[in-house]
Scaffold this active site. Structure first.
Site, PDB file in Angstrom:
ATOM      1  N   TRP A 100       0.834  -1.210   0.000  1.00  0.00           N
ATOM      2  CA  TRP A 100       0.000   0.000   0.000  1.00  0.00           C
ATOM      3  C   TRP A 100       0.860   1.248   0.000  1.00  0.00           C
ATOM      4  O   TRP A 100       0.568   2.222  -0.704  1.00  0.00           O
ATOM      5  CB  TRP A 100      -0.977  -0.008   1.175  1.00  0.00           C
ATOM      6  CG  TRP A 100      -1.870  -1.198   1.115  1.00  0.00           C
ATOM      7  CD1 TRP A 100      -1.945  -2.226   2.011  1.00  0.00           C
ATOM      8  CD2 TRP A 100      -2.808  -1.524   0.065  1.00  0.00           C
ATOM      9  NE1 TRP A 100      -2.863  -3.161   1.585  1.00  0.00           N
ATOM     10  CE2 TRP A 100      -3.401  -2.759   0.402  1.00  0.00           C
ATOM     11  CE3 TRP A 100      -3.194  -0.895  -1.111  1.00  0.00           C
ATOM     12  CZ2 TRP A 100      -4.362  -3.372  -0.406  1.00  0.00           C
ATOM     13  CZ3 TRP A 100      -4.150  -1.496  -1.925  1.00  0.00           C
ATOM     14  CH2 TRP A 100      -4.724  -2.723  -1.567  1.00  0.00           C
ATOM     15  N   ASP A 140      -1.497   7.281   6.136  1.00  0.00           N
ATOM     16  CA  ASP A 140      -2.532   6.329   5.739  1.00  0.00           C
ATOM     17  C   ASP A 140      -2.811   5.442   6.955  1.00  0.00           C
ATOM     18  O   ASP A 140      -1.982   4.617   7.330  1.00  0.00           O
ATOM     19  CB  ASP A 140      -2.017   5.492   4.554  1.00  0.00           C
ATOM     20  CG  ASP A 140      -2.989   4.377   4.160  1.00  0.00           C
ATOM     21  OD1 ASP A 140      -4.047   4.235   4.802  1.00  0.00           O
ATOM     22  OD2 ASP A 140      -2.672   3.645   3.196  1.00  0.00           O
ATOM     23  N   LYS A 159     -12.380  -1.270   7.391  1.00  0.00           N
ATOM     24  CA  LYS A 159     -11.758  -2.114   8.409  1.00  0.00           C
ATOM     25  C   LYS A 159     -12.325  -1.797   9.792  1.00  0.00           C
ATOM     26  O   LYS A 159     -13.076  -2.573  10.340  1.00  0.00           O
ATOM     27  CB  LYS A 159     -10.248  -1.991   8.354  1.00  0.00           C
ATOM     28  CG  LYS A 159      -9.727  -2.510   7.005  1.00  0.00           C
ATOM     29  CD  LYS A 159      -8.292  -2.203   6.782  1.00  0.00           C
ATOM     30  CE  LYS A 159      -7.927  -2.150   5.327  1.00  0.00           C
ATOM     31  NZ  LYS A 159      -8.154  -3.383   4.589  1.00  0.00           N
TER      32      LYS A 159
END
Ligand code: PLP
Length: 352
Positions: free
Chosen positions: A101, A168, A192
């Site tokens: 990511w 992030d 999430k």
């Protein structure tokens, strides 16, 4: 029977949130219409938007110098929106490469401007967090990924940098207490710790915006989203409403501090078993182990069939590791009860 859901994302949500969200799909607030069939500008939905922004600030203990946005495009769109909004045309940005990511964020930023990778753990398949990061004020911002979902590593001490701090937090948002005022911009996909996929939380310090002189596609401009109170275009109402329900559940259950306490207890229970049971070994460096995603593997592959059969029979779901790491990954997001972790630990003990 409800399964023990260890999925990395989309992932487990509190049962009461699922029930309230389902009820709102049928009849929202008793108005005789579904949440999905009313205008996002109706007073009932505007109230949801106002409340969700307020609760985010309350949970994160942020003041009026921050704005809260609920956008679309996932965390992946933020990989591009961040540099568009913060990287000046002749400036440069610093990034750490801590996994798939983070490298996705780097790749996007490089399309937009100059990027320097100031730390990487690629040499050991991203099994640790690079330390001793130093970033001076010649950079427009420093970008990091607080929790690396695939590898199970998590930043414990954020580097002290001389520029804006961008993070992030997709896979550990609202899971532990942090001084959120240290960050200039935080983003996280909802799917999430917050709600279903479809919306992305962005928390931004207002004063950092509008400084690059860059022209950009309309949707990319944080300032426009702020002006339009996250309704520049039709917002993903279901995802935002469900996120509100999850955050209300979180607040009722001790806020971020309460979640952190439960998350530490769950992670300790599982890591203890991994360390004490000779059949298992953790994949992440011990000092960087994540509270959210626990990555591990068998020390004897001959036991794979027995272990896989046992956890599936115990009603466990979503335990397989990412295809790039192999092994197993237990995601212990806020809504996962410790009882589910105990079930997994019991299964691990039963294999010999
Ligand atoms: C840390 C992190 N960042 C970004 C992403 C990408 O998120 P999205 O699918 O919302 O674009 C993920 C997805 O799992 C992630 O774990």
């Amino acid at each position: 029977m409800k399964k023990h859901n260890f999925s990395a994302g989309p992932s487990i949500l509190p049962q009461e949130v699922l029930e309230k969200a389902s009820a709102a799909v049928l009849d929202f607030n008793g108005i005789g219409l579904s949440l999905l069939e009313i205008s996002h500008r109706s007073k009932d939905f505007v109230a949801v938007m106002d409340e969700v922004r307020t609760i985010v600030k309350r949970l994160m203990k942020l003041g009026d110098d921050y704005e809260v946005l609920f956008l679309q495009g996932g965390a992946s769109l933020q990989f591009a929106m961040v540099p568009y909004n913060l990287l000046s045309t002749n400036g440069k940005a610093a990034y750490t490469d801590t996994g798939v990511w983070a490298s996705g964020a780097i790749k996007e930023a490089k399309k937009i401007g100059q990027v320097e990778v100031v730390g990487s753990s690629k040499d050991k398949n991203y099994s640790y967090i690079p330390k001793d990061i130093s970033v001076d004020s010649s950079f427009d911002y420093f970008h990091c990924t607080s929790n690396n979902t695939i590898y199970g590593t998590q930043i414990k001490d954020f580097p002290k940098v001389d520029t804006r701090l961008v993070c992030d937090m997709s896979s550990d948002i609202f899971s532990r207490e942090l001084d959120f005022t240290k960050f200039d911009l935080i983003y996280a996909g909802a799917q999430k710790n917050m709600g279903p996929a479809g919306t992305t939380l962005v928390v931004v310090k207002k004063e950092i915006l509008g400084k690059t002189g860059r022209d950009m596609p309309t949707y990319f401009d944080y300032q426009l989203h702020i002006e339009k109170e996250s309704m520049l275009n039709t917002p993903p109402v279901f995802s935002i409403y469900t996120s509100l329900l999850t955050l209300q559940w979180l607040e009722k259950n001790g806020g971020i501090a309460g979640a952190e306490k439960r998350n530490i207890a769950k992670a300790e229970l599982l890591y203890k078993e991994i360390d004490n049971n000779p059949l298992f070994v953790g994949l992440a460096a011990k000092e960087d182990r994540s509270l959210m995603n626990v990555s591990f593997k068998l020390t004897d592959e001959n036991k794979k069939e027995a272990f896989d059969t046992a956890w599936k029979n115990a009603g466990i779901s979503g335990l397989n590791g990412h295809r790039t790491t192999g092994g197993y990954r237990a995601s212990l997001y806020n809504a996962l009860p410790i009882e589910s972790v105990q079930v997994l630990v019991d299964v691990m003990k039963s294999i010999s």
